[in-house]
Every structure is written in structure tokens, then in C-alpha cells.
Design a protein around this motif. Structure first.
Motif, PDB file in Angstrom:
ATOM      1  N   GLU A 202       0.838  -1.210   0.000  1.00 43.21           N
ATOM      2  CA  GLU A 202       0.000   0.000   0.000  1.00 43.21           C
ATOM      3  C   GLU A 202       0.868   1.254   0.000  1.00 43.21           C
ATOM      4  OE1 GLU A 202      -2.699  -0.323   3.309  1.00 43.21           O
ATOM      5  OE2 GLU A 202      -3.520  -2.155   2.444  1.00 43.21           O
ATOM      6  N   VAL A 203       1.906   1.247   0.849  1.00 36.17           N
ATOM      7  CA  VAL A 203       2.782   2.427   0.925  1.00 36.17           C
ATOM      8  C   VAL A 203       3.473   2.654  -0.426  1.00 36.17           C
ATOM      9  CG1 VAL A 203       4.846   3.390   2.012  1.00 36.17           C
ATOM     10  CG2 VAL A 203       3.132   2.273   3.403  1.00 36.17           C
ATOM     11  N   ALA A 204       3.890   1.547  -1.043  1.00 35.63           N
ATOM     12  CA  ALA A 204       4.575   1.679  -2.341  1.00 35.63           C
ATOM     13  C   ALA A 204       3.649   2.339  -3.356  1.00 35.63           C
ATOM     14  CB  ALA A 204       5.024   0.313  -2.832  1.00 35.63           C
ATOM     15  N   ASN A 205       2.392   1.906  -3.376  1.00 38.36           N
ATOM     16  CA  ASN A 205       1.434   2.505  -4.321  1.00 38.36           C
ATOM     17  C   ASN A 205       1.207   3.971  -3.998  1.00 38.36           C
ATOM     18  OD1 ASN A 205       1.156   0.137  -5.655  1.00 38.36           O
ATOM     19  ND2 ASN A 205      -0.623  -0.539  -4.462  1.00 38.36           N
ATOM     20  N   ASP A 206       1.088   4.231  -2.689  1.00 36.87           N
ATOM     21  CA  ASP A 206       0.866   5.604  -2.224  1.00 36.87           C
ATOM     22  C   ASP A 206       2.040   6.511  -2.593  1.00 36.87           C
ATOM     23  OD1 ASP A 206      -1.533   6.007  -1.146  1.00 36.87           O
ATOM     24  OD2 ASP A 206      -0.819   6.383   0.911  1.00 36.87           O
ATOM     25  N   LEU A 207       3.244   5.920  -2.491  1.00 40.56           N
ATOM     26  CA  LEU A 207       4.464   6.696  -2.776  1.00 40.56           C
ATOM     27  C   LEU A 207       4.506   7.144  -4.234  1.00 40.56           C
ATOM     28  CD1 LEU A 207       7.777   5.304  -1.266  1.00 40.56           C
ATOM     29  CD2 LEU A 207       7.011   7.650  -1.341  1.00 40.56           C
ATOM     30  N   ARG A 208       4.072   6.260  -5.108  1.00 39.77           N
ATOM     31  CA  ARG A 208       4.045   6.609  -6.537  1.00 39.77           C
ATOM     32  C   ARG A 208       3.168   7.838  -6.732  1.00 39.77           C
ATOM     33  NH1 ARG A 208       3.918   1.048  -7.177  1.00 39.77           N
ATOM     34  NH2 ARG A 208       5.995   0.380  -7.741  1.00 39.77           N
ATOM     35  N   ARG A 209       2.023   7.787  -6.076  1.00 36.29           N
ATOM     36  CA  ARG A 209       1.094   8.922  -6.170  1.00 36.29           C
ATOM     37  C   ARG A 209       1.730  10.167  -5.551  1.00 36.29           C
ATOM     38  NH1 ARG A 209      -1.533  11.112  -2.634  1.00 36.29           N
ATOM     39  NH2 ARG A 209      -1.176   9.429  -1.147  1.00 36.29           N
ATOM     40  N   ALA A 210       2.439   9.975  -4.434  1.00 41.16           N
ATOM     41  CA  ALA A 210       3.050  11.113  -3.741  1.00 41.16           C
ATOM     42  C   ALA A 210       4.053  11.841  -4.633  1.00 41.16           C
ATOM     43  CB  ALA A 210       3.741  10.622  -2.472  1.00 41.16           C
ATOM     44  N   LEU A 211       4.792  11.022  -5.395  1.00 39.43           N
ATOM     45  CA  LEU A 211       5.781  11.628  -6.304  1.00 39.43           C
ATOM     46  C   LEU A 211       5.082  12.479  -7.362  1.00 39.43           C
ATOM     47  CD1 LEU A 211       8.466   8.898  -6.933  1.00 39.43           C
ATOM     48  CD2 LEU A 211       8.960  11.310  -6.701  1.00 39.43           C
ATOM     49  N   GLU A 212       3.986  11.929  -7.903  1.00 37.98           N
ATOM     50  CA  GLU A 212       3.243  12.656  -8.946  1.00 37.98           C
ATOM     51  C   GLU A 212       2.581  13.916  -8.378  1.00 37.98           C
ATOM     52  OE1 GLU A 212       2.159   8.526 -11.138  1.00 37.98           O
ATOM     53  OE2 GLU A 212       0.465   9.785 -10.477  1.00 37.98           O
ATOM     54  N   GLN A 213       2.049  13.769  -7.160  1.00 39.16           N
ATOM     55  CA  GLN A 213       1.309  14.882  -6.541  1.00 39.16           C
ATOM     56  C   GLN A 213       2.229  15.864  -5.811  1.00 39.16           C
ATOM     57  OE1 GLN A 213      -2.340  14.909  -6.532  1.00 39.16           O
ATOM     58  NE2 GLN A 213      -2.036  13.305  -8.045  1.00 39.16           N
ATOM     59  N   GLN A 214       3.512  15.646  -5.914  1.00 37.98           N
ATOM     60  CA  GLN A 214       4.507  16.507  -5.277  1.00 37.98           C
ATOM     61  C   GLN A 214       4.278  16.638  -3.766  1.00 37.98           C
ATOM     62  OE1 GLN A 214       5.160  20.051  -7.591  1.00 37.98           O
ATOM     63  NE2 GLN A 214       6.077  18.690  -9.094  1.00 37.98           N
ATOM     64  N   GLU A 215       4.116  15.487  -3.126  1.00 39.11           N
ATOM     65  CA  GLU A 215       3.918  15.500  -1.673  1.00 39.11           C
ATOM     66  C   GLU A 215       5.242  15.362  -0.913  1.00 39.11           C
ATOM     67  OE1 GLU A 215       1.108  12.415  -0.808  1.00 39.11           O
ATOM     68  OE2 GLU A 215      -0.485  13.372  -1.959  1.00 39.11           O
ATOM     69  N   LEU A 216       6.347  15.127  -1.633  1.00 37.97           N
ATOM     70  CA  LEU A 216       7.636  14.974  -0.952  1.00 37.97           C
ATOM     71  C   LEU A 216       8.237  16.358  -0.668  1.00 37.97           C
ATOM     72  CD1 LEU A 216       9.226  11.955  -2.860  1.00 37.97           C
ATOM     73  CD2 LEU A 216       7.770  11.961  -0.839  1.00 37.97           C
ATOM     74  N   ARG A 217       8.971  16.415   0.425  1.00 41.24           N
ATOM     75  CA  ARG A 217       9.623  17.675   0.823  1.00 41.24           C
ATOM     76  C   ARG A 217      11.084  17.380   1.101  1.00 41.24           C
ATOM     77  NH1 ARG A 217       5.514  18.824  -0.766  1.00 41.24           N
ATOM     78  NH2 ARG A 217       3.657  19.681   0.232  1.00 41.24           N
ATOM     79  N   VAL A 218      11.932  18.405   0.946  1.00 42.35           N
ATOM     80  CA  VAL A 218      13.333  18.220   1.316  1.00 42.35           C
ATOM     81  C   VAL A 218      13.618  19.063   2.551  1.00 42.35           C
ATOM     82  CG1 VAL A 218      15.742  18.353   0.588  1.00 42.35           C
ATOM     83  CG2 VAL A 218      13.975  17.835  -1.088  1.00 42.35           C
ATOM     84  N   TYR A 219      14.115  18.396   3.597  1.00 38.69           N
ATOM     85  CA  TYR A 219      14.557  19.069   4.820  1.00 38.69           C
ATOM     86  C   TYR A 219      16.085  19.112   4.774  1.00 38.69           C
ATOM     87  CZ  TYR A 219      10.057  19.352   7.268  1.00 38.69           C
ATOM     88  OH  TYR A 219       8.778  19.679   7.645  1.00 38.69           O
ATOM     89  N   TYR A 220      16.640  20.084   5.493  1.00 41.81           N
ATOM     90  CA  TYR A 220      18.111  20.205   5.484  1.00 41.81           C
ATOM     91  C   TYR A 220      18.613  20.170   6.919  1.00 41.81           C
ATOM     92  CZ  TYR A 220      17.269  21.503   0.674  1.00 41.81           C
ATOM     93  OH  TYR A 220      16.862  21.478  -0.633  1.00 41.81           O
ATOM     94  N   GLN A 221      19.607  19.316   7.158  1.00 44.32           N
ATOM     95  CA  GLN A 221      20.184  19.257   8.502  1.00 44.32           C
ATOM     96  C   GLN A 221      21.581  19.895   8.464  1.00 44.32           C
ATOM     97  OE1 GLN A 221      20.936  15.369  10.309  1.00 44.32           O
ATOM     98  NE2 GLN A 221      20.547  16.275  12.336  1.00 44.32           N
ATOM     99  N   PRO A 222      21.845  20.822   9.395  1.00 44.96           N
ATOM    100  CA  PRO A 222      23.138  21.503   9.378  1.00 44.96           C
ATOM    101  C   PRO A 222      24.308  20.585   9.714  1.00 44.96           C
ATOM    102  CG  PRO A 222      21.820  22.230  11.251  1.00 44.96           C
ATOM    103  CD  PRO A 222      20.944  21.326  10.445  1.00 44.96           C
ATOM    104  N   VAL A 223      25.450  20.892   9.135  1.00 43.79           N
ATOM    105  CA  VAL A 223      26.709  20.193   9.436  1.00 43.79           C
ATOM    106  C   VAL A 223      27.680  21.282   9.889  1.00 43.79           C
ATOM    107  CG1 VAL A 223      28.599  18.805   8.513  1.00 43.79           C
ATOM    108  CG2 VAL A 223      26.265  18.447   7.676  1.00 43.79           C
TER     109      VAL A 223
END
Ligand SMILES: Nc1nc2c(ncn2[C@@H]2O[C@H](COP(=O)(O)O[C@H]3[C@@H](O)[C@H](n4cnc5c(=O)[nH]c(N)nc54)O[C@@H]3COP(=O)(O)O)[C@@H](O)[C@H]2O)c(=O)[nH]1
Length: 640
Positions: free
Chosen positions: A386-407
Motif C-alpha cells: 500500500e505504501v509503495a502505491n501511495d508513494l508513486r502517487r506522492a511523487l506525482e502529486q509533489q507531496e515529498l519535501r526536502v529538509y536540510y540538517q546543518p553540518v
């Protein structure tokens, strides 16, 4: 009187009449023409010769017509052709590779060819006069021969496979055609058998079947045969209301053997493992190699999990002894997944799948152990789908975000770089951590797409910071082993760099130790190609894999990241301190930068600084956060 006699009589009478008529007329004409006796006698002689000549012509015509009428010419021609055909047939009979045997109607062998002598090993003299049953192998019962004779009686021929015996006693298969030869009245005069020795074909057929069902390296049944045997075992268990268990066995870290000692030693080790498993379970059990370092055992009459667990424990025990492989003393452990019929599954495919899920659980639990299948595992598997299917949709729907951790630079405590870490802004579940979906993305292959997207975003964001005058030395992006193994990674990175206009020197690609060591030669080539773009490379989670120092030395990397698992034990755990110290010394001796991750306390940061670690990353410096929330001025002090 027959027509031909009547015709001959008629012709003779006609010739007689014609002769009388000729003699009368010629005599009368010559007498009236010539008065001189000398001349008359001469012309009578000429007349006699003339009649003899005409008679000869008539005889020739009559005979030629008679012969043609009787068909003698054609018959002679046919005889000539028949003789030629017989000569050819005799050559074929003797040169053909098929054995030929002719018997009379009583079944006595009257003729054999050279091929029969070669195939059977008997000479012609040893065979002639005997009956074909001298070749009997004993493989066929009387009903077989009865069927042959029945077919010969009914249709005049028979063909099929028959097993015979050579003179030396060897039993062999032949493909044979037998035909009854009849005379003009339909009476059988002879039987002709033509046969081919098919033992070579049979042997290669058997070999092919064996190859299709067995693993070439260990000679154990392969997945195909194992599945088949499992199906049979389930059917039998169903009939007898019993049960059986399936153990799926996977060697732990087998890759290291291949990578460090070569595939030949790896292959020999697999053979030794196969031997050990076979010896442990004996003949009554099916031990199979399913592929790679994966084996399976079918335990009949084992309906209870406890018994299956006992068998799994025996597998773990038997693996404990040293494996002597060409002067190498190798130790290898295994993980075992157990699935039991009928409790866990009702068919072979399901049983295999469930044992595989249990094996996955055993691996996750730390290896060198066994796990029993539970329904929960299926629920997990379904969840993963289910998550795999959802992830495909997430990529298309631009639901992913990029966070940045300081070094941070541990000496100055200044923020000098960031690591890009993906998050999933789920419409219902909120922000999902990558720990939850990255393993699923890795299993389904979606990770390559996710990494490509993060790379694009991070490079674009770094370009924005550069334009805004933020002083950052690098943005680090994680590259999964899946993407790292792909040749198109080079094109992807160069395209992203060209599209975003980012200075390649500001980009750092993090590759895990295991991704690099999985196929170290390919990894080496990939790294050298990427380096030509001018970017930097870091080994992530260093210390968790099994790097060969020799290989590590060859890698064109600029940084090692100490895994947070070792940092977590600082400063109390002496082993962790020793490991961290060793990694720092190693990095420095190889001229590499070293970065510690997972720093949660000031004591950890302080110790790392004391151990001369260059860079630090962790919650104590700052958690991963959206780009807009980064505090460039933050520099937490270590000394109060
Ligand atoms: N292939 C890709 N992998 C990615 C990507 N983004 C993340 N990941 C990997 O997922 C794993 C989990 O990541 P995340 O939850 O983001 O965890 C990272 C940090 O949040 C965490 N971290 C940092 N400091 C601390 C700390 O002080 N304590 C603590 N308990 N955790 C801390 O560590 C993770 C950083 O991991 P690393 O990459 O090894 O530096 C993780 O394996 C990510 O790699 C992606 O885009 N692609």
C-alpha cells in the motif's frame, strides 16, 4: 484358339497367298517378256532374291510388331531399371545408419545390414537364422509384444520405442518401425524392422531434464523442482491429514566472501553448505538451492511449529563449524524463515512466500537466528504494498519535501554545510519520516526516482542560497545503492548541475558503505566518472559495512561519515570510543575529511573534537528542517 494364335494363322495364310500370287504373276510376266532362256533364268534368280528380300522385310515388320505387341521391349527396360534400383537399394541398405533386420514369415532372421551389426555388437552370422527375441532386454512384458503383433496383423506395421540388449549386455532404447511384406495374394512373406539407436538422444534428454530441475553448482533441486515437490508434499499431507514445514535459509553476509575472496571461493563455500545441509537432513528430505545464497528445506510430517523450529535450530548449529575452503578457514552463519502447512498457507507458492517473509524478519532481527511466519508479516507485507502505491502517487502529486540538517565545523562550531533529507507530507497522516518509507522505496525501486528528485531540489536550493550570499561549503545528497548502481546516474547528475547552474564543487554525494562494496569494481568506475564532474563523494554510515581497507584506499572519496550508532555510545562506551578513534585515524591517514553524525550531546561533540574529528552533525547542532528555517548564524559553543 486365342486371338494371338488366330492373328498369327491369318498372317501366315496371307503370306502364303501372297507368295503363291507373287510366284504366279512373276513367272507369267518373266515368261512373256524373255524368250531367251539364259536371260529368263537370270531374271528368275533376281526374282527369287527379290522375294527373299521382301519376305525378310515382312518378317522384320511382323516380329517388331509382335514384340511391341507382347511388351517385351518395355519389360526388358523395366528389368534394367529394376536391376539398377536393386543395386541402389543394396547400397542404401548397407550404408544406412539405421539398423535393418528382415525375417521370413515365421520370424527367422534372413537378412541384416551393417548398421545392425554395429548397433547390436553381433556379427551377421551370429544373428542369421535366429529370432529377433535374441535382442530382448527384459524391460517389456508379454503384453508389449502382443500389442506389436496385433498392430502388425491389423495394419501391417508398428512403430514405437523399444528397449533391446546389445551383445555386451547393455540395455539401450531404439526407435523401431516394423512392416509386414506381402506377396501378390496378400500373404505375409517377410517382416522388415528398421530401427535407430536413440540412447544418445535419451541421455541428452535426461541431462536436459536434470539441468532444468537442478542447480548446476550444488546439484541440489532448484526452485522449480522444489516448488513441484512442495506441491506434492502438500497434496500428500492433505490426504493423510498431516502437515509439513518449509525452512528458507539465507547465508548472512555471504557477499563479503565473494567480494573479499572471489567468486570461486564463494562457489566452493556454497557447495560445502549444500553438503552440510544434505548430511544434516538425509535422503528423506528435499534440500534445494533457490538461487544465490538461498537454500530451502522441505520437512515432511512436521505439522507443528515447534518441530520446525527444532529443525531450524539444527541448521543454525550445523553452520557453526568452520568451512575449510582451499586453505581458507571460513565461518558463516545463516538466517532461517519458517512456514508451516496447513497452519500458514494452503499452497506451495504461499508457503514459500510466507517462509520468505519470516526469513526477512529473521534478517531484520539481527541475523543468525530463525523466525516463524505470523499473519502479522502478511499484514506488514500488505502495508508495504500500500505504501509503495501511495508513494508513486506522492511523487506525482509533489507531496515529498526536502529538509536540510546543518553540518558544523567542530573546531569553529560554524555551520559549513547541510545534508538534504527527504520527508513525505502525507495528506492524511501528516509528515512521514523517511525511515518509514525509504526501505519500502528501496525494495520497490522507487528510491531511484526519489533520490533524483531530491538531488534536483537540493541543487536548486543550494543555487538559491549562493545567490543570496549564504556561505556554505556543500550540500550533501543521499544516493541509494539502487541509483548508484545505475549507469545513467552520471547523466542525471550532470543534467541537474547544468540545469540548476550549481558549481559542482558545492555538491557532495553520500553513498553508503554497502552500496560501494556490493560491486566494488562497478562502484569504483561510477565514482571515477562522477568525480570528473568536479563534485565530492562521501561514504555514509562508515563502520556498519564490511569495507576492505584495500578497496577503500582505491576509492576516489573525500569524506568518511562515522555512523551514528558509534557516536551514540560516546563518551561512555569504550568500544565505541576505540572504533571512532580508529575511523578518525584511518580517515586522516588516507587524507580524507571525517564527519560524525548523530551528535545529541555536547559531551559527544567535545570528545569528537578531542579525537580531532573534522565535522559534526546531529540534533545537538540542529535537526533536519525546511530550507527557510535554517539559522546560518547558529554556532553552539562546546565550552559552556
Ligand atoms: N536514499 C535516500 N535516503 C534518505 C534520503 N533522506 C533520508 N534518507 C535516509 O533515510 C534514513 C532516515 O533519515 P532521517 O529520518 O532523515 O534521519 C536522518 C537524520 O534525521 C538522523 N539524525 C541526524 N542527527 C541525529 C541525531 O542527533 N540523533 C538521531 N537519533 N538521529 C539523527 O540521521 C539520519 C541521517 O542519516 P544519514 O543519511 O546517514 O546522514 C537515513 O538513513 C537517511 O540516510 C534521501 O533523500 N535519499
Amino acid at each position: 484358339m486365342s486371338v494371338s494364335y488366330r492373328d498369327a494363322l491369318r498372317a501366315a495364310l496371307l503370306y502364303g497367298l501372297l507368295s503363291v500370287f507373287w510366284l504366279q504373276i512373276s513367272d507369267h510376266l518373266l515368261n512373256s517378256y524373255f524368250d531367251d532362256w539364259g536371260q529368263l533364268a537370270q531374271w528368275q534368280r533376281i526374282n527369287g532374291y527379290l522375294w527373299a528380300f521382301i519376305s525378310a522385310v515382312l518378317i522384320f515388320i511382323a516380329r517388331a510388331r509382335l514384340l511391341s505387341f507382347m511388351g517385351v521391349g518395355a519389360r526388358l527396360k523395366h528389368q534394367r531399371q529394376d536391376r539398377e534400383r536393386l543395386r541402389q537399394a543394396a547400397v542404401v541398405f548397407d550404408c544406412t545408419r539405421e539398423g535393418v533386420l528382415v525375417t521370413d514369415c515365421r520370424g527367422t532372421i534372413v537378412h541384416v545390414n551393417r548398421a545392425l551389426v554395429e548397433i547390436t555388437g553381433y556379427t551377421a552370422a551370429e544373428v542369421l537364422g535366429h529370432r529377433p527375441n535374441m535382442f530382448k532386454s527384459g524391460r517389456h512384458g508379454p503384453e508389449f509384444y502382443q500389442a506389436v503383433f496385433k498392430s502388425l496383423q491389423e495394419s501391417g506395421d508398428w512403430n514405437g520405442e523399444i528397449w533391446n540388449r546389445r551383445k555386451d549386455g547393455e540395455v539401450y532404447p531404439q526407435w523401431q518401425t516394423v512392416r509386414a511384406i506381402t506377396d501378390g495374394k496378400g500373404q505375409v512373406t517377410h517382416y522388415v524392422a528398421v530401427f535407430t539407436d536413440i540412447s544418445a538422444i535419451k541421455k541428452s534428454q535426461t541431462e536436459l531434464t536434470r539441468l532444468a530441475h537442478h542447480d548446476a553448482l550444488t546439484d541440489l533441486p532448484n526452485r522449480l523442482l522444489f516448488t513441484d515437490r512442495t506441491e506434492q508434499a502438500l497434496a500428500s499431507a492433505l490426504r493423510h491429514s498431516s502437515g509439513c514445514a518449509l525452512l528458507m535459509i539465507d547465508l548472512d553476509h555471504f557477499k563479503i566472501v565473494n567480494d573479499s575472496l572471489g567468486h570461486n571461493i564463494g562457489d566452493l563455500l556454497l557447495k560445502r553448505v549444500a553438503d552440510r545441509l544434505q548430511r544434516l537432513f538425509g535422503k528423506g528430505f528435499t534440500v534445494a538451492r533457490l538461487g544465490g545464497d538461498e537454500f530451502a528445506v522441505l520437512v515432511d510430517n512436521c505439522p507443528r511449529t515447534a518441530e520446525a523450529a527444532l529443525a531450524a535450530q539444527q541448521v543454525l548449529e550445523v553452520m557453526k563449524g568452520v568451512f575449510e575452503v582451499e586453505k581458507h578457514q571460513l565461518f558463516i552463519s545463516a538466517s532461517v524463515g519458517i512456514s508451516v502447512f496447513p497452519r500458514d498457507a494452503l499452497n506451495a507458492e504461499q508457503l514459500l512466500r510466507n517462509a520468505d517473509s519470516a526469513l526477512y524478519k529473521a534478517k531484520k532481527a539481527g541475523r543468525e537466528g530463525y523466525a516463524v511466519y505470523t499473519e502479522e508479516l502478511t499484514t506488514h507485507a500488505q502495508y508495504r504494498v500500500e505504501v509503495a502505491n501511495d508513494l508513486r502517487r506522492a511523487l506525482e502529486q509533489q507531496e515529498l519535501r526536502v529538509y536540510y540538517q546543518p553540518v558544523h565545523d567542530l573546531k569553529t562550531c560554524q555551520l559549513i554545510g547541510v545534508e538534504a533529507l527527504v520527508r513525505w507530507q502525507h495528506p492524511v497522516r501528516g509528515l512521514i519520516s523517511p525511515g518509514e518509507f525509504i526501505p519500502i522505496a528501496e525494495r520497490t525501486g522507487l528510491i531511484a526516482e526519489i533520490d533524483a528528485w531530491v538531488l534536483e531540489q537540493a541543487c536548486w536550493q543550494m543555487g538559491q542560497w549562493q545567490s543570496a550570499g549564504v556561505e556554505l561549503s556543500f550540500v550533501a545528497v543521499n544516493i541509494s545503492s539502487r541509483l548508484f548502481a545505475r549507469p545513467e546516474l552520471f547523466t542525471l547528475v550532470s543534467t541537474v548541475l547544468a540545469d540548476t547552474g550549481l558549481d559542482p564543487a558545492l555538491l557532495e554525494l553520500e553513498v553508503t558503505e554497502s552500496a560501494v562494496m556490493d560491486d566494488s569494481q562497478a562502484a569504483l568506475e561510477q565514482m571515477h566518472r562522477l568525480r570528473t564532474l568536479g563534485l565530492r563523494l562521501a561514504i555514509d554510515d562508515f563502520g556498519t559495512g564490511f569495507s576492505s581497507l584495500l578497496r577503500l584506499k582505491q576509492l576516489p572519496v573525500q569524506k568518511l561519515k562515522i555512523d551514528q550508532g558509534f557516536v551514540a555510545g560516546l563518551p561512555a562506551d569504550n568500544d565505541d570510543v576505540a572504533i571512532v578513534r580508529a575511523v578518525i585515524a584511518l580517515s586522516q591517514s588516507m587524507g580524507l575529511a571525517v564527519q560524525a553524525e548523530g551528535i545529541e550531546h555536547v559531551e559527544q561533540a567535545q570528545l569528537l573534537l578531542d579525537l580531532t574529528c573534522d565535522l559534526g552533525q546531529g540534533y545537538w547542532f540542529g535537526r533536519p528542517m525546511p530550507a527557510s528555517e535554517l539559522d546560518w548564524q547558529r554556532a553552539p559553543a562546546m565550552h559552556g
